[in-house]
Design an enzyme around this catalytic site. Sequence first.
Site, PDB file in Angstrom:
ATOM      1  CG  ASP A  94     -39.296  12.566 -78.421  1.00 10.76           C
ATOM      2  OD1 ASP A  94     -40.543  12.196 -78.743  1.00 10.76           O
ATOM      3  OD2 ASP A  94     -39.212  12.466 -76.955  1.00 10.76           O
ATOM      4  CD  GLN A 121     -43.032  11.761 -71.585  1.00  6.00           C
ATOM      5  OE1 GLN A 121     -42.829  10.770 -72.347  1.00  6.00           O
ATOM      6  NE2 GLN A 121     -43.683  12.836 -71.769  1.00  6.00           N
ATOM      7  CE  LYS A 153     -44.613   9.294 -75.569  1.00  5.22           C
ATOM      8  NZ  LYS A 153     -43.927  10.496 -75.155  1.00  5.22           N
TER       9      LYS A 153
END
Length: 293
Positions: A120, A97, A53
């Site tokens: 997200d 994460q 990422k």
Amino acid sequence: MVATIIDGIKIAAEIRAEAKVEVDALKAQGIEPCLAVIFVGESPASKVYVDSKVRACEEVGIKSVKKTANTDIKQEALLALVDQFNDDENVHGILVQLPLPHHIDKNAIIERIDPAKDVDGFHPVNAGKLMIGLDCLAPCTPAGIPELITRSGYSTEHKKVVIIGRSNIVGKPLMNILVQKGPKANCTVTCCHSGTEHLEKYTREADILIAAIGVPEFVTQGMVKEGSVVIDVGINRVDDLEHSRAYRLVGDVAYDEVKEIAGAITPVPGGVGPMTVAMLMKNTVKAARMINR
Ligand code: NAD
């Protein structure tokens, strides 16, 4: 029939290139899109995801800030870290994460993220907006799937879609994306799961079959309609002593046999996986644009 292979690496590169054009336009207005990534613990798999990422951010010109916390971080400290990025007006996207250590309440952390920075797309505000068809930050993996299908020349319009899996990360948001009225959607969606009886009865009817199960090579040839589009979300490690890492990655679809009858299929790796990071870039740009509107 041998299936067309849907090239997720190529389509993801196209999407990252589009994101870069948008980043350059924002920078020309004095806005530097910035993604904050919070990584708890030392899981090698999560580290690989976080690193990819951060690399993608560099490629498209998004600034990234990475905060690493020890596995024993207290929930309050993690919430405070989220607050710090919520309050920082130079940060446009926040990603924590997953998975998180067991002592942390994952939902409390997700709900603490400002929905406007929730790249997200897991915050209940974004999940709700997605369901009722409002503009929002949609979860990256499912958001990439209609892109993969339509950019490969297949339509979703009026198609019978069967999704196997009902997770909050893939199955349920994907159902909500594909059922909406509009381009790259407008499907009749059936969501199957571990409680579904006679699964093949549904999967054999699917024009587009999407597997998000987490069981290696679960979908076999007999479960697939001839000529259908098969999208494999699964990423599973299976032991393979012939491989230098002693394992290899396989999807939820028995690729070699299903490609013999499908019309199109995504490989693993190189299908859905690269799209997730590309859509994260898109979401970060979108968040930066919306925040500065
Ligand atoms: P999950 O474990 O949260 O959900 C799995 C789903 O599969 C459940 O809803 C369950 O009902 C269903 N299921 C399990 N066994 C079943 C059975 N026998 N019959 C029918 N349904 C069954 O997993 P997830 O987070 O949705 O991930 C699914 C897979 O996708 C995993 O392999 C994961 O690694 C992968 N994944 C990939 C990406 C990516 O970027 N490519 C992103 C997220 C997840």
